[in-house]
Design a protein around this motif. Structure first.
Motif, mmCIF file in Angstrom:
data_model
loop_
_atom_site.group_PDB
_atom_site.id
_atom_site.type_symbol
_atom_site.label_atom_id
_atom_site.label_comp_id
_atom_site.label_asym_id
_atom_site.label_seq_id
_atom_site.Cartn_x
_atom_site.Cartn_y
_atom_site.Cartn_z
ATOM 1 N N MET A 169 0.965 -1.243 -0.176
ATOM 2 C CA MET A 169 0.199 -0.191 0.024
ATOM 3 C C MET A 169 0.860 0.963 -0.122
ATOM 4 N N GLN A 170 0.468 2.369 -0.892
ATOM 5 C CA GLN A 170 1.363 3.328 -0.828
ATOM 6 C C GLN A 170 0.716 4.452 -0.098
ATOM 7 N N PRO A 171 1.346 5.455 0.547
ATOM 8 C CA PRO A 171 0.802 6.524 1.260
ATOM 9 C C PRO A 171 -0.049 7.456 0.448
ATOM 10 N N LEU A 172 -0.855 8.018 0.994
ATOM 11 C CA LEU A 172 -1.917 9.199 0.276
ATOM 12 C C LEU A 172 -0.999 10.419 -0.231
ATOM 13 N N GLY A 173 -1.343 10.907 -1.595
ATOM 14 C CA GLY A 173 -0.708 11.999 -1.938
ATOM 15 C C GLY A 173 -1.450 13.241 -2.142
ATOM 16 N N PHE A 174 -0.994 14.107 -2.928
ATOM 17 C CA PHE A 174 -1.575 15.291 -3.207
ATOM 18 C C PHE A 174 -2.871 15.024 -3.876
ATOM 19 N N ARG A 233 -11.512 10.988 3.054
ATOM 20 C CA ARG A 233 -12.395 10.178 3.413
ATOM 21 C C ARG A 233 -13.476 10.229 2.113
ATOM 22 N N LEU A 234 -14.248 8.895 2.146
ATOM 23 C CA LEU A 234 -15.067 8.776 1.052
ATOM 24 C C LEU A 234 -16.447 8.117 1.651
ATOM 25 N N GLY A 235 -17.467 8.930 1.748
ATOM 26 C CA GLY A 235 -18.755 8.420 2.389
ATOM 27 C C GLY A 235 -18.533 7.908 3.839
ATOM 28 N N PRO A 236 -18.628 6.603 4.144
ATOM 29 C CA PRO A 236 -18.458 6.167 5.563
ATOM 30 C C PRO A 236 -16.984 5.740 5.733
ATOM 31 N N TYR A 237 -16.041 5.809 4.637
ATOM 32 C CA TYR A 237 -14.856 5.101 4.826
ATOM 33 C C TYR A 237 -13.648 6.170 5.009
ATOM 34 N N ARG A 238 -12.832 5.949 6.290
ATOM 35 C CA ARG A 238 -11.808 6.855 6.472
ATOM 36 C C ARG A 238 -10.421 6.140 5.507
ATOM 37 N N ILE A 239 -9.935 6.922 4.589
ATOM 38 C CA ILE A 239 -8.899 6.390 3.661
ATOM 39 C C ILE A 239 -7.629 6.329 4.233
ATOM 40 N N ALA A 240 -6.910 5.176 4.367
ATOM 41 C CA ALA A 240 -5.702 5.023 4.811
ATOM 42 C C ALA A 240 -4.397 5.026 4.038
ATOM 43 N N GLY A 241 -4.656 4.599 2.537
ATOM 44 C CA GLY A 241 -3.583 4.650 1.544
ATOM 45 C C GLY A 241 -4.003 4.301 0.281
ATOM 46 N N VAL A 242 -3.257 3.979 -0.718
ATOM 47 C CA VAL A 242 -3.586 3.716 -1.948
ATOM 48 C C VAL A 242 -3.149 2.413 -2.248
ATOM 49 N N LEU A 243 -4.006 1.406 -2.960
ATOM 50 C CA LEU A 243 -3.692 0.206 -3.144
ATOM 51 C C LEU A 243 -3.303 -0.170 -4.502
ATOM 52 N N GLY A 244 -3.920 0.677 -5.510
ATOM 53 C CA GLY A 244 -3.387 0.644 -6.702
ATOM 54 C C GLY A 244 -4.204 1.639 -7.751
ATOM 55 N N GLU A 245 -3.536 1.595 -8.972
ATOM 56 C CA GLU A 245 -4.329 2.805 -9.874
ATOM 57 C C GLU A 245 -4.095 2.258 -11.285
ATOM 58 N N GLY A 246 -4.790 2.745 -12.197
ATOM 59 C CA GLY A 246 -4.800 2.364 -13.574
ATOM 60 C C GLY A 246 -5.483 3.526 -14.353
ATOM 61 N N GLY A 247 -5.713 3.129 -15.620
ATOM 62 C CA GLY A 247 -6.081 4.299 -16.331
ATOM 63 C C GLY A 247 -7.565 4.926 -16.193
ATOM 64 N N MET A 248 -8.385 3.952 -15.590
ATOM 65 C CA MET A 248 -9.723 4.372 -15.119
ATOM 66 C C MET A 248 -9.814 5.029 -13.851
#
Length: 695
Positions: free
Chosen positions: A1-6, A11-26
């Motif tokens: 898991m990568q740390p959050l960036g700029f 927070r998204l809805g009821p979820y507190r965001i802890a980090g980035v699991l992955g990303e892609g074109g979408m």
């Protein structure tokens, strides 16, 4: 898991965001945790794509469709919402490597492992197909190996069975080498397309090599359509079982039930995922999940967090895909108990049929005499639909077959029940305490002492539950702090009683009283934000979408949710709008649907202009009842001398758009109550409950 960036949300809805699991074109996938300590993977559409209305709406529409899948073999969709103009989807958090990672790290699975994998995946595909869905992108990266077995993830391009392959410009319908040829050609896709993908997955699991390879996408496409799968590295005993799945013709592929039977693993194969090198790798993932849970610092005492890690791939969209060899003896010699064709539709399919004009569809189940004759409460959540029980309390019936699943006798039906999340609902007991329960099991999650007389609404992010107190004041329960955050009175000159209705949006609760007075309260403090007096003659439920609230009455109004300022207004066609004006509105993809003077209208969200009324039933539609939107239909409750529920086409540009499709009116008079979810509409009439399919 990568740390959050700029630019990453915290927070998204009821979820507190802890980090980035992955990303892609979408988009990106974040690790999130809700107030109960449960982890989820939250997939967010990229900002530049979120502005594409069609893509954003399809993103969320397919998420809602996928929520119908409750199989233990999938990572279930647990939430979806648009926030800040960007849609997101939350899925279960699974602990384990993907099949692709496991094969890369440790090489092919042995005979027992392949058989266990094939049986589990084929069984899960049966359950996916049973609710009318086709996954359409089964591949090693979309299969997570957990200590309890393989789980299928990412319903990003899953669609109902009757749908054609749809892609945006430059995108392919599935991943190269794993999709069926009919997907490549844009033809109608049946469940057998998933069987083809399963065959390609099993080739990779058994040999460590892809069934179809090429120097570039076009070469893979050519091999899929014109060549044969590379099976030489697959053990001979497995080769004869896998080859039929890769048949070029969909009808020549086996049904998933035949795959389960053919790959029967030896006794004890379920322990394969907990031993050896692979078992140790899965345990390592579980340990990292525990660390992630601890590091986030949001675990609620007394609640054990989910130990599931969702590892997903957000590919931009691959190319076209695959076909293979012919059927072999084990498929041709299938037993008489197996379907005659690979894409034979299970009886439970909801979305593969069509309406016969003028003829109501056959109920999925019911009518059941399950509630008191005066009962009006009707709420589907997760895999159950809840009603007031015959002997008090509330009762839950399974959405699939109507069988009673559980009862909660201590809950007060008169206070109502509300959906809190896609897994939980809130209710109140006889003393007014506000309670949260798991919808599927009825397990109580939390309780807050209060004096709730009627539940009004829940905040979009599930952080607040609004209710009317026994003193006819409005109050809010903080679901994270487990306490009443504030209690407030209505504006001067306005009285609130249990007949009031409400809707909640970001930062606001909008209430409409029994005599049609609207007012909005600040979610943080309970202070009055704005009010609209004398606009309606009765309590009409407001519809809220992002920063706009739509209200009925003398005119249909779109108001700025924060300030109450008018955005647009649509006049009533009634000669007496005080009594017969616009009713409770409901939002669809691009329109507002509402009843005015006994006619059903569809109004453009952006401008407030209508495209003409889409029904005329001699003014028999009761204005206060909001339509139910489900699938490509609008369902309305009739009034006046008629009695029943009618369905209208709701597909702009289609031949049947706006047409009355049929009316369901068995031998019973009103009142009727309706609610929709997961390609079903539930109707309650004098204690009788019935479920109808949506096509």
């Amino acid at each position: 898991m990568q740390p959050l960036g700029f630019g990453d949300p915290i927070r998204l809805g009821p979820y507190r965001i802890a980090g980035v699991l992955g990303e892609g074109g979408m988009g990106k996938v974040y690790a999130g945790q809700d107030s109960s300590g449960r982890l989820a993977a939250v997939k967010v559409l990229r900002p530049e794509l979120a502005h594409n209305r069609d893509l954003a709406q399809r993103f969320l529409r397919e998420a809602r469709t996928a929520q119908a899948v409750t199989s233990t073999g999938v990572a279930r969709v647990v939430g979806s919402q648009t926030e800040g103009g960007r849609p997101w989807i939350a899925t279960e958090y699974l602990s384990g490597p993907t099949l692709e990672q496991a094969i890369t790290d440790h090489g092919p699975l042995d005979d027992v492992g392949v058989r266990a994998l094939a049986g589990a995946l084929a069984s899960t595909l049966q359950e996916i197909h049973a609710v009318g869905l086709i996954h359409r992108d089964l591949k090693p990266a979309n299969i997570v190996l957990t200590s309890s077995g393989p789980r299928i993830i990412d319903f990003g391009i899953a669609r109902p069975e009757h749908g054609l392959t749809l892609t945006t410009t430059g995108q392919a319908p599935a991943t190269p080498g794993y999709g069926a040829p009919e997907q490549i050609l844009g033809q109608r896709v049946s469940p057998s397309a998933d069987v083809f993908s399963l065959g390609a997955v099993l080739v990779y699991a058994a040999s460590g090599r892809r069934a179809y390879e090429g120097a570039h996408v076009a070469a893979v496409q050519y091999e899929v359509v014109h060549g044969s799968p590379a099976l030489h590295a697959v053990p001979q005993a497995l080769r004869a079982l896998i080859a039929p799945c890769l048949a070029k013709e969909p009808a020549h592929r086996p049904h998933p039930s035949a795959v389960v039977k053919a790959f029967t693993p030896p006794r004890g194969a379920d322990r394969f995922w907990r031993k050896g090198t692979l078992g140790r790798q899965i345990k390592e993932h579980e340990a990292r999940t525990d660390q992630l849970t601890t590091a986030s610092g949001t675990t609620v005492p007394g609640v054990r967090p989910s130990r599931r890690l969702f590892l997903t791939s957000l590919a931009a969209g691959g190319a076209v895909l695959a076909v293979g060899g012919g059927a072999t003896a084990w498929w041709l010699n299938r037993g008489p108990d197996l379907p005659e064709a690979a894409d034979a539709a299970p009886a439970e399919l909801l979305t593969s049929g069509e309406y016969e004009r003028g003829v109501p569809p056959t109920p999925l189940w019911g009518p059941l005499k399950a509630a008191a004759p005066s009962a009006s409460m009707l709420l589907p959540v997760r895999d159950v639909v809840m009603i007031a029980g015959l002997s008090g309390g509330i009762t839950a019936h399974r959405v699939t077959d109507g069988r009673q699943k559980w009862t909660l006798p201590r809950v007060s039906p008169s206070a109502g029940v509300l959906r809190l999340t896609d897994e939980q609902f809130v209710a109140a007991d006889a003393t007014g305490n506000v309670l949260a329960f798991d919808a599927s099991t009825s397990e109580q999650r939390w309780s807050v002492p209060a004096s709730a007389q009627k539940l009004l609404a829940t905040a979009p992010d599930a952080s607040l539950v609004y209710f009317l107190t026994n003193d006819d004041e409005v109050a809010a329960v903080d679901t994270e702090g487990r306490k009443v955050r504030w209690t407030a009175g209505a504006p001067a000159g306005i009285s609130v009683d249990p007949a009031a209705v409400a809707g909640a949006g970001p930062g606001r609760l909008v209430v409409c009283t029994a005599d049609g007075q609207y007012f909005a309260l600040d979610s943080a403090t309970g202070d009055v934000a704005w009010q609209l007096g004398g606009h309606a003659g009765t309590a009409l439920t407001p519809a809220i979408e992002e920063r706009i609230v739509y209200v009925g009455g003398k005119s249909l109004l779109a108001l700025d949710l924060e300030t109450g300022d008018e955005v647009w207004s649509a006049s009533s066609q009634s000669l007496n709008p005080d009594q017969d004006g616009w009713g409770s509105p409901v939002t669809t993809d691009d329109f507002i649907a509402a009843i005015d003077d006994g006619r059903l209208y569809r109004v453009d969200k952006a401008s407030g202009t209508d495209d003409g009324h889409i029904s005329w039933l001699d003014g028999t539609l009761p204005s206060r009842t909001p339509p139910v939107v489900q699938g490509h239909t609008l369902w309305i409750i009739e009034g006046g001398t008629s009695s029943g529920v009618s369905a209208f086409g709701n597909t702009p540009g289609s031949e049947s758009d706006g047409d009355l499709l049929w009316t369901y009116e068995p031998e019973s008079d009103g009142p009727w109550h309706a609610a929709g979810a997961d390609n079903r509409v539930f109707l309650l009439n004098k204690g009788s409950l019935v479920a109808l399919p949506v096509f």
